[in-house]
Design a protein around this motif. Sequence first.
Motif, PDB file in Angstrom:
ATOM      1  N   ALA A 162      35.999  28.028  39.783  1.00 55.16           N
ATOM      2  CA  ALA A 162      35.430  29.057  38.905  1.00 55.16           C
ATOM      3  C   ALA A 162      35.907  30.409  39.423  1.00 55.16           C
ATOM      4  CB  ALA A 162      33.906  28.982  38.914  1.00 55.16           C
ATOM      5  N   VAL A 163      35.795  31.409  38.569  1.00 53.22           N
ATOM      6  CA  VAL A 163      36.209  32.752  38.990  1.00 53.22           C
ATOM      7  C   VAL A 163      35.271  33.770  38.366  1.00 53.22           C
ATOM      8  CG1 VAL A 163      37.928  32.921  37.107  1.00 53.22           C
ATOM      9  CG2 VAL A 163      38.197  34.348  39.124  1.00 53.22           C
ATOM     10  N   PRO A 172      29.375  47.816  42.210  1.00 57.29           N
ATOM     11  CA  PRO A 172      29.389  47.722  43.672  1.00 57.29           C
ATOM     12  C   PRO A 172      30.571  46.900  44.210  1.00 57.29           C
ATOM     13  CG  PRO A 172      27.776  46.208  42.752  1.00 57.29           C
ATOM     14  CD  PRO A 172      28.330  46.983  41.601  1.00 57.29           C
ATOM     15  N   GLY A 173      31.322  46.237  43.331  1.00 58.20           N
ATOM     16  CA  GLY A 173      32.411  45.367  43.791  1.00 58.20           C
ATOM     17  C   GLY A 173      31.879  43.956  43.953  1.00 58.20           C
ATOM     18  N   LEU A 174      32.396  43.065  43.113  1.00 62.10           N
ATOM     19  CA  LEU A 174      31.912  41.677  43.182  1.00 62.10           C
ATOM     20  C   LEU A 174      32.266  41.030  44.511  1.00 62.10           C
ATOM     21  CD1 LEU A 174      32.564  40.142  39.651  1.00 62.10           C
ATOM     22  CD2 LEU A 174      30.540  41.247  40.534  1.00 62.10           C
ATOM     23  N   ASP A 175      33.363  41.481  45.120  1.00 66.77           N
ATOM     24  CA  ASP A 175      33.727  40.874  46.408  1.00 66.77           C
ATOM     25  C   ASP A 175      32.646  41.166  47.456  1.00 66.77           C
ATOM     26  OD1 ASP A 175      34.442  43.543  46.468  1.00 66.77           O
ATOM     27  OD2 ASP A 175      36.407  43.220  47.392  1.00 66.77           O
ATOM     28  N   ARG A 176      32.080  42.386  47.408  1.00 66.67           N
ATOM     29  CA  ARG A 176      30.978  42.716  48.340  1.00 66.67           C
ATOM     30  C   ARG A 176      29.760  41.870  48.048  1.00 66.67           C
ATOM     31  NH1 ARG A 176      30.920  48.977  50.036  1.00 66.67           N
ATOM     32  NH2 ARG A 176      33.019  48.815  50.855  1.00 66.67           N
ATOM     33  N   TRP A 188      42.354  44.168  41.691  1.00 67.14           N
ATOM     34  CA  TRP A 188      42.930  44.671  40.450  1.00 67.14           C
ATOM     35  C   TRP A 188      44.198  45.486  40.680  1.00 67.14           C
ATOM     36  CZ3 TRP A 188      42.407  42.864  35.893  1.00 67.14           C
ATOM     37  CH2 TRP A 188      41.192  42.367  35.434  1.00 67.14           C
ATOM     38  N   ASP A 189      44.218  46.314  41.746  1.00 66.40           N
ATOM     39  CA  ASP A 189      45.382  47.194  41.895  1.00 66.40           C
ATOM     40  C   ASP A 189      46.664  46.377  42.084  1.00 66.40           C
ATOM     41  OD1 ASP A 189      44.606  46.370  44.386  1.00 66.40           O
ATOM     42  OD2 ASP A 189      45.236  48.218  45.374  1.00 66.40           O
ATOM     43  N   GLY A 211      34.442  29.134  48.915  1.00 71.05           N
ATOM     44  CA  GLY A 211      34.441  27.780  48.350  1.00 71.05           C
ATOM     45  C   GLY A 211      35.412  27.726  47.179  1.00 71.05           C
ATOM     46  N   GLN A 212      34.949  27.196  46.065  1.00 69.61           N
ATOM     47  CA  GLN A 212      35.826  27.094  44.885  1.00 69.61           C
ATOM     48  C   GLN A 212      35.690  28.302  43.963  1.00 69.61           C
ATOM     49  OE1 GLN A 212      36.902  23.048  43.208  1.00 69.61           O
ATOM     50  NE2 GLN A 212      34.725  22.841  43.480  1.00 69.61           N
ATOM     51  N   LEU A 213      35.021  29.340  44.441  1.00 75.66           N
ATOM     52  CA  LEU A 213      34.832  30.524  43.598  1.00 75.66           C
ATOM     53  C   LEU A 213      35.823  31.624  43.973  1.00 75.66           C
ATOM     54  CD1 LEU A 213      33.165  31.974  41.414  1.00 75.66           C
ATOM     55  CD2 LEU A 213      31.642  32.776  43.222  1.00 75.66           C
ATOM     56  N   GLY A 214      36.684  31.982  43.024  1.00 75.34           N
ATOM     57  CA  GLY A 214      37.614  33.097  43.209  1.00 75.34           C
ATOM     58  C   GLY A 214      36.960  34.378  42.700  1.00 75.34           C
ATOM     59  N   VAL A 215      37.374  35.497  43.276  1.00 77.37           N
ATOM     60  CA  VAL A 215      36.742  36.774  42.929  1.00 77.37           C
ATOM     61  C   VAL A 215      37.834  37.800  42.632  1.00 77.37           C
ATOM     62  CG1 VAL A 215      35.140  38.554  43.714  1.00 77.37           C
ATOM     63  CG2 VAL A 215      34.876  36.212  44.547  1.00 77.37           C
ATOM     64  N   LEU A 216      37.832  38.333  41.419  1.00 80.46           N
ATOM     65  CA  LEU A 216      38.777  39.397  41.087  1.00 80.46           C
ATOM     66  C   LEU A 216      37.990  40.696  40.999  1.00 80.46           C
ATOM     67  CD1 LEU A 216      41.462  40.571  40.312  1.00 80.46           C
ATOM     68  CD2 LEU A 216      41.130  39.740  37.991  1.00 80.46           C
ATOM     69  N   SER A 217      38.271  41.588  41.938  1.00 80.89           N
ATOM     70  CA  SER A 217      37.409  42.744  42.098  1.00 80.89           C
ATOM     71  C   SER A 217      38.245  44.007  42.354  1.00 80.89           C
ATOM     72  CB  SER A 217      36.468  42.444  43.266  1.00 80.89           C
ATOM     73  OG  SER A 217      35.392  43.321  43.276  1.00 80.89           O
ATOM     74  N   TRP A 218      37.560  45.107  42.644  1.00 79.39           N
ATOM     75  CA  TRP A 218      38.211  46.389  42.920  1.00 79.39           C
ATOM     76  C   TRP A 218      38.110  46.687  44.394  1.00 79.39           C
ATOM     77  CZ3 TRP A 218      39.807  48.548  38.308  1.00 79.39           C
ATOM     78  CH2 TRP A 218      39.177  48.082  37.154  1.00 79.39           C
ATOM     79  N   TYR A 219      38.998  47.552  44.877  1.00 81.99           N
ATOM     80  CA  TYR A 219      38.750  48.128  46.195  1.00 81.99           C
ATOM     81  C   TYR A 219      37.688  49.187  46.022  1.00 81.99           C
ATOM     82  CZ  TYR A 219      42.683  45.876  48.403  1.00 81.99           C
ATOM     83  OH  TYR A 219      43.521  44.934  48.933  1.00 81.99           O
ATOM     84  N   VAL A 220      36.602  49.118  46.755  1.00 83.52           N
ATOM     85  CA  VAL A 220      35.563  50.133  46.634  1.00 83.52           C
ATOM     86  C   VAL A 220      35.825  51.148  47.739  1.00 83.52           C
ATOM     87  CG1 VAL A 220      33.078  50.553  46.538  1.00 83.52           C
ATOM     88  CG2 VAL A 220      34.000  48.391  45.765  1.00 83.52           C
ATOM     89  N   ASP A 221      36.735  52.083  47.466  1.00 84.11           N
ATOM     90  CA  ASP A 221      37.113  53.026  48.520  1.00 84.11           C
ATOM     91  C   ASP A 221      37.265  54.442  47.979  1.00 84.11           C
ATOM     92  OD1 ASP A 221      39.287  52.834  46.941  1.00 84.11           O
ATOM     93  OD2 ASP A 221      40.676  52.165  48.469  1.00 84.11           O
ATOM     94  N   GLY A 222      36.625  54.701  46.852  1.00 85.91           N
ATOM     95  CA  GLY A 222      36.648  56.059  46.324  1.00 85.91           C
ATOM     96  C   GLY A 222      37.846  56.349  45.438  1.00 85.91           C
ATOM     97  N   ARG A 223      38.828  55.419  45.397  1.00 83.36           N
ATOM     98  CA  ARG A 223      39.955  55.648  44.484  1.00 83.36           C
ATOM     99  C   ARG A 223      39.468  55.627  43.045  1.00 83.36           C
ATOM    100  NH1 ARG A 223      44.422  51.273  46.277  1.00 83.36           N
ATOM    101  NH2 ARG A 223      43.051  50.799  48.013  1.00 83.36           N
ATOM    102  N   VAL A 224      40.062  56.469  42.207  1.00 82.41           N
ATOM    103  CA  VAL A 224      39.692  56.430  40.790  1.00 82.41           C
ATOM    104  C   VAL A 224      40.387  55.213  40.189  1.00 82.41           C
ATOM    105  CG1 VAL A 224      39.808  57.648  38.586  1.00 82.41           C
ATOM    106  CG2 VAL A 224      39.534  58.931  40.717  1.00 82.41           C
ATOM    107  N   GLN A 225      39.606  54.345  39.619  1.00 86.27           N
ATOM    108  CA  GLN A 225      40.179  53.110  39.095  1.00 86.27           C
ATOM    109  C   GLN A 225      39.715  52.893  37.665  1.00 86.27           C
ATOM    110  OE1 GLN A 225      40.237  50.112  42.759  1.00 86.27           O
ATOM    111  NE2 GLN A 225      38.315  51.185  42.589  1.00 86.27           N
TER     112      GLN A 225
END
Length: 367
Positions: A162-163, A172-176, A188-189, A211-225
């Motif tokens: 799943a993803v 907040p960033g799904l990876d976090r 994403w970048d 596990g079997q869960l992939g995560v497509l997220s942003w870098y949460v570092d203040g960059r405008v995205q």
Amino acid sequence: MTRNDPTVRRPAPADAPVLVVTADEHLLATLLPLAAAADVAPTVARDPLSALRAWARAPVVLVGADLAEEMVRHAPEPRAHCFVVTTGPAPHELFRTTLRLGGEQVVELPGSSAWFVELLADLTERQPGRARVVGVIGGTGGAGTTTFACALGQWAARSAPAVVIDCDPQGPGLDRMLGVERREGFRWDALCQTTGRLSARALREALPHTGQLGVLSWYVDGRVQSLQAFAVREALSAARRGHAVVVVDLPRSPDALVDEVAARCDQLLVMTVGSVVGVAGAARMRARFADHPDIGAVLRGEAFSVTDVQRAAGLPVLAQMRDQRGLAEAVDLGLGPLRTFRGPLARAVARVLGDVPDPQAGAGEAA
Ligand SMILES: Nc1ncnc2c1ncn2[C@@H]1O[C@H](COP(=O)(O)OP(=O)(O)OP(=O)(O)O)[C@@H](O)[C@H]1O
Ligand SMILES: [Mg+2]
């Protein structure tokens, strides 16, 4: 965490495989890597009789130039998505043979490789029963959308790849949220810098995982995205081809691209807080996505009854849940919102995904 979950199983085999009809080893050696790039694992028939057995069920048939004439003599049913494939330039008679076979086109490899990979990926991605794509959007801010999206992904990943896809650059960033923010992998970048078709396998393997869960997220570092249309379309398409369940966390802000992604979701969930403001927000979402064929609400809190919310928001309530205790702690520990597969949140996601929860555990809570 799902990584150590003993219930993790391999995904069920997908639909009937693509059929390759050839006894030409050189052609096979050219063709199979291209099929792999399209995330397709074909079945190979080395004679016409074996080919006939799989002919009608295969989503796509690729007949090698070596067996094309012989196939014509066996007069298989005319069918869509039949191609004749050759290495090197096609001799003139091959076009006539292709016509008699009811083939759509002669494909010359390796010359047309890039086009061919794209064609295979496109034709096979439309097979029914690939991924279920669930979009989650909040009726109001802070309704628990991101939490629910992650929980859906965690539940689905217990039994198949799943993803979760983060379409909210302000979130907040799904990876976090899922504790994979330090893991290597595509965000994403990186996807925005990729050109050309993204294979399902490439995406699946490149994403950070739990596990079997992939995560497509942003870098949460203040960059405008911001969401890039081409990257979102590629990612969604590859995710759909490579996973059993795709969950998309959608921002509420009015945006044509968000509307497009929502339209591509098989199911759209509106997270609804049981309050006057919450229900009004859900009603607004219902109006915004009035054309969506499968839209429903998930109701958080017990202040309002399911019937009242259904009537006021005009949406079926698919699940109602009490607040989940220990949520912040579980997320802080990097375990994601579904720390265990019990509790109100787990029961609600199971209900939405159609897994029958323990009736005792769900008593008095679900819609
Ligand atoms: N099922 C739940 N039970 C208890 N608390 C929850 C639940 N879902 C969310 N929360 C809490 O509500 C807050 C907002 O959650 P979340 O970020 O998931 O909401 P959101 O709708 O995505 O917000 P936003 O509008 O900012 O995107 C968080 O503090 C979270 O811990
Ligand atoms: Mg959110």
